[in-house]
Design a protein around this motif. Structure first.
Motif, short mmCIF file in Angstrom:
data_model
loop_
_atom_site.label_atom_id
_atom_site.label_comp_id
_atom_site.label_asym_id
_atom_site.label_seq_id
_atom_site.Cartn_x
_atom_site.Cartn_y
_atom_site.Cartn_z
N GLU A 179 -7.66 -9.39 -2.14
CA GLU A 179 -8.03 -7.85 -1.65
C GLU A 179 -7.45 -6.62 -2.23
O GLU A 179 -7.83 -5.74 -2.31
N SER A 213 -8.30 -2.94 -4.18
CA SER A 213 -8.07 -1.61 -3.30
C SER A 213 -6.87 -0.80 -3.75
O SER A 213 -6.63 0.22 -3.18
N HIS A 265 0.70 -1.41 0.05
CA HIS A 265 -0.06 -0.08 0.08
C HIS A 265 0.86 1.50 -0.12
O HIS A 265 0.44 2.26 0.23
#
Length: 386
Positions: free
Chosen positions: A113, A117, A90
């Motif tokens: 996931e 995202s 991230h």
């Protein structure tokens, strides 16, 4: 425990520079040295715990350069702690992308996931992994940005399902990069090839219809079309079809099961097509036709030849081509079918002097095609072996 336990060449001064280095470049240099040892050495449990602490410190460094050094150095290492890998996934793209593309510590659940995202560039990195499972592939094609689907379409290590193909065409079927990626894959389902016929044009159309199986009637209709007559090869389509008897029957119903088509197929080593063609034209069961061609001597071949209504003037060349087929062997290597067909055509051209010009041009083109295919595969194997 001291850092020397992990790497004797790393001094206490190095560890201070790692924690309090005056510049990002200094800290990145030390980080690179340390991470290389972590990636390469076999560590005890205590050493691994100490290494994990240092990696966690590096992952929190304020300098992008240090975090990127960590990501690049440990991009393929299972030594990267899972929680750190997720945190870096991230991070900014320059840090995250190397890990998303290569790190083995991510599970399919993690990747799913992340696809849902992260940015398009990060999705594309996931789609470019050496292997992409069905689960991840379906999530990318259903929810990913076009950049990710483009990357997935050219990834030979990605597993595709009918759902993946359907979602891709529904969302990005008119994107030329996606089209090219799908068409150049080793396999696409017949119903997907059929849908793509109306979406693509030019060179992509040529590759599509000459590389992938089309529904029998569509292949025949395209071959009869003035616009596409020069592009689709019914002999190649016959070699790809999963239902050869039906394909041959459709050819006959449409008046396309010509003497020339059968002879071209025979010269290219497409014997199953020839057998089913003679069965269709003669009304004799395929098993009996097989025996009459291969195991009943020249009179058996002549009998089924006459029963199929083929002109007697073709019989000598037909017999000779069958003999060549029996004498030409597959070599058992990778892509030996292309080499077999090239050798078959070479021998046919050597022995036959009176081949009609159109058929001669066709066979010469196919000889070039199969020879180039075999050469390309041999070169690829050489690169892989190196």
């Amino acid at each position: 425990m001291t850092v020397q336990t992990i790497r004797p060449q790393l001094t206490e001064d190095d560890i201070l520079r790692l924690m309090r280095g005056e510049t990002p470049e200094q800290r990145a240099s030390v980080a690179h040295r340390l991470c290389r040892r972590i990636a390469l050495d076999v560590l005890s449990d205590r050493e691994k715990a100490f290494a994990d602490e240092i990696i966690a410190i590096l992952a929190e460094d304020a300098a992008d350069l240090v975090r990127r050094t960590l990501a690049i150095t440990l991009r393929s290492s299972p030594a990267l702690p899972h929680d750190v890998a997720l945190r870096l996934a991230h991070d900014i793209e320059a840090v995250a992308i190397p890990l998303l593309q290569d790190s083995p510590v991510f599970s399919d659940e993690d990747l799913v996931e992340l696809v849902l995202s992260v940015t398009a560039a990060k999705q594309a990195a996931i789609a470019s992994r050496e292997s992409v499972s069905i689960t991840v592939s379906e999530v990318i094609t259903e929810h990913g940005a076009v950049e990710a689907v483009r990357a997935l379409s050219i990834n030979s290590g990605a597993e595709w399902t009918d759902k993946s193909f359907d979602d891709t065409l529904r969302r990005f079927g008119r994107d030329e990069i996606v089209q090219a990626g799908l068409i150049k894959r080793d396999f696409i389902p017949t119903h997907i090839a059929e849908k793509m016929v109306s979406l693509v044009s030019g060179q992509l159309f040529d590759i599509l219809v000459n590389r992938h199986e089309l529904p029998a009637q569509l292949a025949i209709d395209l071959a009869a079309s003035a616009r596409e007559r020069a592009t689709i090869d019914l002999v190649e389509q016959a070699g790809r079809t999963n239902d050869l008897p039906r394909f041959v029957s459709q050819l006959n119903l449409n008046g396309r099961l010509s003497n020339s088509l059968i002879m071209r197929a025979l010269c290219c080593g497409q014997m199953r097509f020839v057998e089913h063609a003679l069965s269709e034209l003669s009304g004799v069961a395929h098993q009996r036709v097989w025996l009459m061609i291969h195991d009943a001597g020249p009179l058996g071949l002549q009998a089924v030849f006459d029963r199929a209504g083929l002109p007697r003037k073709m019989l000598p060349a037909f017999k000779a081509a069958v003999t060549v087929f029996h004498e030409t062997q597959h070599d058992g290597g990778s892509n030996d079918r292309a080499r077999f067909r090239a050798r078959m055509i070479e021998r046919v051209l050597t022995q036959f002097q009176a081949i009609p010009k159109d058929d001669l041009d066709y066979l010469l083109d196919k000889l070039d095609y199969y020879s180039e295919m075999a050469t390309r595969e041999d070169a690829r194997e050489g690169i892989d072996a190196a």
